[in-house]
Scaffold this motif. Sequence first.
Motif, PDB file in Angstrom:
ATOM      1  N   PHE A  67       0.831  -1.207   0.000  1.00  0.00           N
ATOM      2  CA  PHE A  67       0.000   0.000   0.000  1.00  0.00           C
ATOM      3  C   PHE A  67       0.868   1.260   0.000  1.00  0.00           C
ATOM      4  O   PHE A  67       0.576   2.230  -0.709  1.00  0.00           O
ATOM      5  CB  PHE A  67      -0.928   0.026   1.224  1.00  0.00           C
ATOM      6  CG  PHE A  67      -2.245  -0.650   0.997  1.00  0.00           C
ATOM      7  CD1 PHE A  67      -3.246  -0.044   0.261  1.00  0.00           C
ATOM      8  CD2 PHE A  67      -2.495  -1.902   1.542  1.00  0.00           C
ATOM      9  CE1 PHE A  67      -4.475  -0.657   0.057  1.00  0.00           C
ATOM     10  CE2 PHE A  67      -3.716  -2.540   1.351  1.00  0.00           C
ATOM     11  CZ  PHE A  67      -4.708  -1.909   0.604  1.00  0.00           C
ATOM     12  N   GLY A  68       1.916   1.266   0.803  1.00  0.00           N
ATOM     13  CA  GLY A  68       2.774   2.438   0.875  1.00  0.00           C
ATOM     14  C   GLY A  68       3.498   2.730  -0.420  1.00  0.00           C
ATOM     15  O   GLY A  68       3.613   3.897  -0.830  1.00  0.00           O
ATOM     16  N   LEU A  69       3.973   1.688  -1.080  1.00  0.00           N
ATOM     17  CA  LEU A  69       4.642   1.883  -2.370  1.00  0.00           C
ATOM     18  C   LEU A  69       3.658   2.339  -3.443  1.00  0.00           C
ATOM     19  O   LEU A  69       4.013   3.116  -4.334  1.00  0.00           O
ATOM     20  CB  LEU A  69       5.346   0.592  -2.789  1.00  0.00           C
ATOM     21  CG  LEU A  69       6.547   0.200  -1.925  1.00  0.00           C
ATOM     22  CD1 LEU A  69       7.100  -1.156  -2.354  1.00  0.00           C
ATOM     23  CD2 LEU A  69       7.646   1.255  -1.977  1.00  0.00           C
ATOM     24  N   TRP A  70       2.412   1.881  -3.337  1.00  0.00           N
ATOM     25  CA  TRP A  70       1.376   2.391  -4.249  1.00  0.00           C
ATOM     26  C   TRP A  70       1.155   3.883  -4.004  1.00  0.00           C
ATOM     27  O   TRP A  70       1.099   4.674  -4.951  1.00  0.00           O
ATOM     28  CB  TRP A  70       0.080   1.613  -4.041  1.00  0.00           C
ATOM     29  CG  TRP A  70      -1.095   2.266  -4.703  1.00  0.00           C
ATOM     30  CD1 TRP A  70      -1.424   2.233  -6.023  1.00  0.00           C
ATOM     31  CD2 TRP A  70      -2.084   3.080  -4.060  1.00  0.00           C
ATOM     32  NE1 TRP A  70      -2.566   2.981  -6.252  1.00  0.00           N
ATOM     33  CE2 TRP A  70      -2.988   3.508  -5.066  1.00  0.00           C
ATOM     34  CE3 TRP A  70      -2.293   3.481  -2.731  1.00  0.00           C
ATOM     35  CZ2 TRP A  70      -4.084   4.321  -4.771  1.00  0.00           C
ATOM     36  CZ3 TRP A  70      -3.386   4.287  -2.438  1.00  0.00           C
ATOM     37  CH2 TRP A  70      -4.258   4.703  -3.461  1.00  0.00           C
ATOM     38  N   ALA A  71       1.059   4.282  -2.728  1.00  0.00           N
ATOM     39  CA  ALA A  71       0.865   5.695  -2.401  1.00  0.00           C
ATOM     40  C   ALA A  71       2.037   6.542  -2.872  1.00  0.00           C
ATOM     41  O   ALA A  71       1.867   7.709  -3.259  1.00  0.00           O
ATOM     42  CB  ALA A  71       0.673   5.868  -0.892  1.00  0.00           C
ATOM     43  N   VAL A 212      -5.219  -1.792  10.305  1.00  0.00           N
ATOM     44  CA  VAL A 212      -5.518  -0.371  10.091  1.00  0.00           C
ATOM     45  C   VAL A 212      -4.303   0.513  10.344  1.00  0.00           C
ATOM     46  O   VAL A 212      -3.946   1.358   9.498  1.00  0.00           O
ATOM     47  CB  VAL A 212      -6.703   0.071  10.973  1.00  0.00           C
ATOM     48  CG1 VAL A 212      -6.943   1.577  10.822  1.00  0.00           C
ATOM     49  CG2 VAL A 212      -7.963  -0.699  10.611  1.00  0.00           C
ATOM     50  N   ALA A 213      -3.653   0.347  11.490  1.00  0.00           N
ATOM     51  CA  ALA A 213      -2.542   1.243  11.835  1.00  0.00           C
ATOM     52  C   ALA A 213      -1.348   1.107  10.890  1.00  0.00           C
ATOM     53  O   ALA A 213      -0.831   2.124  10.398  1.00  0.00           O
ATOM     54  CB  ALA A 213      -2.117   1.021  13.285  1.00  0.00           C
ATOM     55  N   PRO A 214      -0.867  -0.109  10.575  1.00  0.00           N
ATOM     56  CA  PRO A 214       0.259  -0.195   9.643  1.00  0.00           C
ATOM     57  C   PRO A 214      -0.067   0.311   8.243  1.00  0.00           C
ATOM     58  O   PRO A 214       0.761   0.992   7.623  1.00  0.00           O
ATOM     59  CB  PRO A 214       0.588  -1.697   9.630  1.00  0.00           C
ATOM     60  CG  PRO A 214       0.086  -2.216  10.924  1.00  0.00           C
ATOM     61  CD  PRO A 214      -1.158  -1.428  11.186  1.00  0.00           C
ATOM     62  N   LEU A 219       0.634   4.385   4.103  1.00  0.00           N
ATOM     63  CA  LEU A 219       0.097   5.335   3.123  1.00  0.00           C
ATOM     64  C   LEU A 219       0.655   6.733   3.357  1.00  0.00           C
ATOM     65  O   LEU A 219       1.080   7.415   2.416  1.00  0.00           O
ATOM     66  CB  LEU A 219      -1.429   5.360   3.201  1.00  0.00           C
ATOM     67  CG  LEU A 219      -2.164   4.120   2.686  1.00  0.00           C
ATOM     68  CD1 LEU A 219      -3.648   4.191   3.029  1.00  0.00           C
ATOM     69  CD2 LEU A 219      -1.978   3.963   1.179  1.00  0.00           C
ATOM     70  N   VAL A 220       0.689   7.150   4.606  1.00  0.00           N
ATOM     71  CA  VAL A 220       1.234   8.472   4.922  1.00  0.00           C
ATOM     72  C   VAL A 220       2.715   8.538   4.586  1.00  0.00           C
ATOM     73  O   VAL A 220       3.202   9.520   4.004  1.00  0.00           O
ATOM     74  CB  VAL A 220       0.981   8.821   6.406  1.00  0.00           C
ATOM     75  CG1 VAL A 220       1.717  10.105   6.794  1.00  0.00           C
ATOM     76  CG2 VAL A 220      -0.514   8.983   6.674  1.00  0.00           C
ATOM     77  N   GLY A 221       3.467   7.484   4.928  1.00  0.00           N
ATOM     78  CA  GLY A 221       4.896   7.460   4.605  1.00  0.00           C
ATOM     79  C   GLY A 221       5.148   7.530   3.114  1.00  0.00           C
ATOM     80  O   GLY A 221       6.040   8.251   2.653  1.00  0.00           O
ATOM     81  N   GLY A 222       4.351   6.788   2.347  1.00  0.00           N
ATOM     82  CA  GLY A 222       4.492   6.824   0.892  1.00  0.00           C
ATOM     83  C   GLY A 222       4.191   8.193   0.319  1.00  0.00           C
ATOM     84  O   GLY A 222       4.932   8.705  -0.542  1.00  0.00           O
ATOM     85  N   PHE A 223       3.114   8.824   0.804  1.00  0.00           N
ATOM     86  CA  PHE A 223       2.760  10.164   0.326  1.00  0.00           C
ATOM     87  C   PHE A 223       3.819  11.190   0.720  1.00  0.00           C
ATOM     88  O   PHE A 223       4.169  12.076  -0.067  1.00  0.00           O
ATOM     89  CB  PHE A 223       1.391  10.581   0.874  1.00  0.00           C
ATOM     90  CG  PHE A 223       0.230   9.939   0.174  1.00  0.00           C
ATOM     91  CD1 PHE A 223       0.121   9.977  -1.211  1.00  0.00           C
ATOM     92  CD2 PHE A 223      -0.772   9.294   0.892  1.00  0.00           C
ATOM     93  CE1 PHE A 223      -0.955   9.391  -1.876  1.00  0.00           C
ATOM     94  CE2 PHE A 223      -1.852   8.700   0.246  1.00  0.00           C
ATOM     95  CZ  PHE A 223      -1.937   8.754  -1.136  1.00  0.00           C
ATOM     96  N   ILE A 224       4.344  11.090   1.946  1.00  0.00           N
ATOM     97  CA  ILE A 224       5.372  12.034   2.402  1.00  0.00           C
ATOM     98  C   ILE A 224       6.593  11.961   1.492  1.00  0.00           C
ATOM     99  O   ILE A 224       7.124  12.993   1.056  1.00  0.00           O
ATOM    100  CB  ILE A 224       5.769  11.751   3.868  1.00  0.00           C
ATOM    101  CG1 ILE A 224       4.664  12.222   4.814  1.00  0.00           C
ATOM    102  CG2 ILE A 224       7.094  12.452   4.221  1.00  0.00           C
ATOM    103  CD1 ILE A 224       4.907  11.866   6.264  1.00  0.00           C
ATOM    104  N   TYR A 225       7.052  10.735   1.211  1.00  0.00           N
ATOM    105  CA  TYR A 225       8.247  10.624   0.366  1.00  0.00           C
ATOM    106  C   TYR A 225       7.973  11.163  -1.029  1.00  0.00           C
ATOM    107  O   TYR A 225       8.803  11.909  -1.588  1.00  0.00           O
ATOM    108  CB  TYR A 225       8.733   9.177   0.288  1.00  0.00           C
ATOM    109  CG  TYR A 225      10.142   9.107  -0.255  1.00  0.00           C
ATOM    110  CD1 TYR A 225      11.222   9.156   0.614  1.00  0.00           C
ATOM    111  CD2 TYR A 225      10.382   9.058  -1.621  1.00  0.00           C
ATOM    112  CE1 TYR A 225      12.522   9.144   0.123  1.00  0.00           C
ATOM    113  CE2 TYR A 225      11.678   9.046  -2.122  1.00  0.00           C
ATOM    114  CZ  TYR A 225      12.745   9.094  -1.238  1.00  0.00           C
ATOM    115  OH  TYR A 225      14.030   9.110  -1.733  1.00  0.00           O
TER     116      TYR A 225
END
Length: 235
Positions: A67-71, A212-214, A219-225
């Motif tokens: 999910f994070g890499l998608w974001a 939910v938490a991870p 998602l937030v980490g991916g968007f921030i980067y």
Amino acid sequence: MRKLFAEFFGTFWLIFGGCGSAVFAAGIPDLGIGFAGVALAFGLTVLTMAYAVGHISGGHFNPAVSFGLWAGGRFSGKELLPYIVSQCLGGIAAAGTLVFILSGKEGFAIDNTKAGAFATNGYDAFSPDGYSMGSAFVAEFVLTMFFLIVIMGATDKLANGKFAGVAIGLALTLIHLISIPITNTSVNPARSTSQAIFAQGESLSQLWLFWVAPIAGALVGGFIYKLFLDKKEDL
């Protein structure tokens, strides 16, 4: 299919090595590896599989990472579900293998009334050191967010990719050193699900938090980067 098999085997190794170290080796009197050993084991599983199959699938081994890499614009949304299914199946297969091995020891039983039974994650009375649901949520959110920032930075086209696996493995080790006393460390919904399915009890009721938490943190980490740290093309 090569990608999905890579995610299956990579997640299997993460759960078998990380959770296996917790259930087999952490508590042996005088010779046990303790929290630090378990933390290192989780880091080593990711490091070794990053080099073994990371070039095939990207080495996610974790629905939150996908999910994070998608974001962060590094992964296609159409591949999310197949990756997550493969990761969860790999984790469940690893947990089943652990149960089979453990059943070979006389008197084996999973006591799901105790915190951390069968390397499960939890909060309140099922936190290893009694941390609340709110504390557990924030810890899992923040640690997964930073994990994604490390992953995206280490695999950036401007970074030295040869050492990406080392950075990511050490980051996961650090995450476990921080949070094993809080939640027994998840930052990975597949890891939490695989153990909860076999432990049953309260670990299943609390499983929602470890999805939910991870994922939210990732998602937030991916968007921030993507928004603030990724190099933009000069106009």
